[in-house]
Design a protein around this motif. Sequence first.
Motif, short mmCIF file in Angstrom:
data_model
loop_
_atom_site.label_atom_id
_atom_site.label_comp_id
_atom_site.label_asym_id
_atom_site.label_seq_id
_atom_site.Cartn_x
_atom_site.Cartn_y
_atom_site.Cartn_z
N LEU A 36 0.83 -1.21 0.00
CA LEU A 36 0.00 0.00 0.00
C LEU A 36 0.86 1.26 0.00
O LEU A 36 0.48 2.28 -0.60
CB LEU A 36 -0.92 0.01 1.22
N GLU A 37 2.00 1.19 0.64
CA GLU A 37 2.94 2.32 0.62
C GLU A 37 3.40 2.59 -0.82
O GLU A 37 3.46 3.75 -1.26
CB GLU A 37 4.14 1.98 1.51
N PHE A 38 3.72 1.54 -1.54
CA PHE A 38 4.11 1.65 -2.95
C PHE A 38 3.02 2.34 -3.76
O PHE A 38 3.28 3.27 -4.54
CB PHE A 38 4.41 0.26 -3.51
N LEU A 39 1.78 1.91 -3.57
CA LEU A 39 0.66 2.49 -4.30
C LEU A 39 0.43 3.93 -3.88
O LEU A 39 0.22 4.82 -4.73
CB LEU A 39 -0.60 1.67 -4.04
N GLY A 40 0.48 4.19 -2.59
CA GLY A 40 0.24 5.54 -2.10
C GLY A 40 1.26 6.54 -2.59
O GLY A 40 0.92 7.70 -2.89
N ASP A 41 2.51 6.11 -2.71
CA ASP A 41 3.55 6.98 -3.25
C ASP A 41 3.19 7.43 -4.66
O ASP A 41 3.29 8.61 -5.01
CB ASP A 41 4.89 6.24 -3.24
N ALA A 42 2.75 6.48 -5.50
CA ALA A 42 2.37 6.81 -6.88
C ALA A 42 1.15 7.72 -6.92
O ALA A 42 1.09 8.66 -7.72
CB ALA A 42 2.11 5.52 -7.66
N VAL A 43 0.16 7.45 -6.07
CA VAL A 43 -1.06 8.27 -6.05
C VAL A 43 -0.72 9.70 -5.61
O VAL A 43 -1.21 10.68 -6.19
CB VAL A 43 -2.12 7.65 -5.12
N LEU A 44 0.12 9.83 -4.59
CA LEU A 44 0.52 11.16 -4.13
C LEU A 44 1.24 11.93 -5.22
O LEU A 44 1.00 13.13 -5.42
CB LEU A 44 1.43 11.04 -2.90
N GLN A 45 2.14 11.26 -5.93
CA GLN A 45 2.86 11.91 -7.01
C GLN A 45 1.88 12.46 -8.05
O GLN A 45 2.02 13.59 -8.52
CB GLN A 45 3.83 10.92 -7.67
N LEU A 46 0.88 11.65 -8.39
CA LEU A 46 -0.11 12.07 -9.39
C LEU A 46 -0.95 13.24 -8.89
O LEU A 46 -1.10 14.26 -9.58
CB LEU A 46 -1.01 10.89 -9.75
N VAL A 47 -1.48 13.12 -7.68
CA VAL A 47 -2.39 14.14 -7.16
C VAL A 47 -1.66 15.47 -6.96
O VAL A 47 -2.17 16.55 -7.33
CB VAL A 47 -3.03 13.66 -5.84
N VAL A 48 -0.47 15.41 -6.39
CA VAL A 48 0.29 16.64 -6.17
C VAL A 48 0.74 17.24 -7.50
O VAL A 48 0.70 18.47 -7.68
CB VAL A 48 1.49 16.37 -5.25
#
Length: 231
Positions: A36-48
Amino acid sequence: MTIFLRFKNQALLECALTHRSYVNEHPGVKEHNERLEFLGDAVLQLVVSEELYRHYPELSEAQLTRLRSKLVDEPQLARFAKVLDLGKFMYLGQGAIKDGGQNNPALLSDTFEAIVGAYFLDAGIEAVQKFVQSLFKDAIDTLIIPESKKVSSKIIDVKNRLQEWSLANYKKVPQYFLIEELGPDHAKEFIFGVQINEQLLGTGKGRRKQEATKAAAQDALNKLSIFDRFG
């Protein structure tokens, strides 16, 4: 468990809060939060990235990249986790607890990313966007705006100065053009020239086109300064 986000799937939330050290000490617990950390990192990059792209149209790719990195680096994400009091919810092994894991910036940052990844799976990208926008607002006010103005002035000022000089002397704006691309795709360098009235005034090299054109403008201003001094 009550936390700052409403989860329909509590199992996702539990997993996001579970560190590997806890799983190692509790054989009945099957999954920790690293995926989930791996996924969250990618989602944060996209959203920010989207947030910066929409609200700072005047900034270059290089500037946006620097600003994004400051918003999603470990110290900043750990601060967000502390604001949310994440440490007291984390499932840690006894060794990690004794080592102060509940206040460890790396563990807090990782858990925050895992929470974002879990919330994305649970509620979707729009919910994550709202959460990130509300949480990041103060960071944007205190970090992004001053930094963007500072970086923008450094990059834009030299080209503005050359343009002002060109308009005052020739009633024309400088023209930037690509001279050469060097290196492989993953490590390219660009060489740009700047001309006025088809006269080459300066050249510059950079890893990005914006940097190369800035260097060309600076080279031109340096030469013009010499001409003014000794001409």
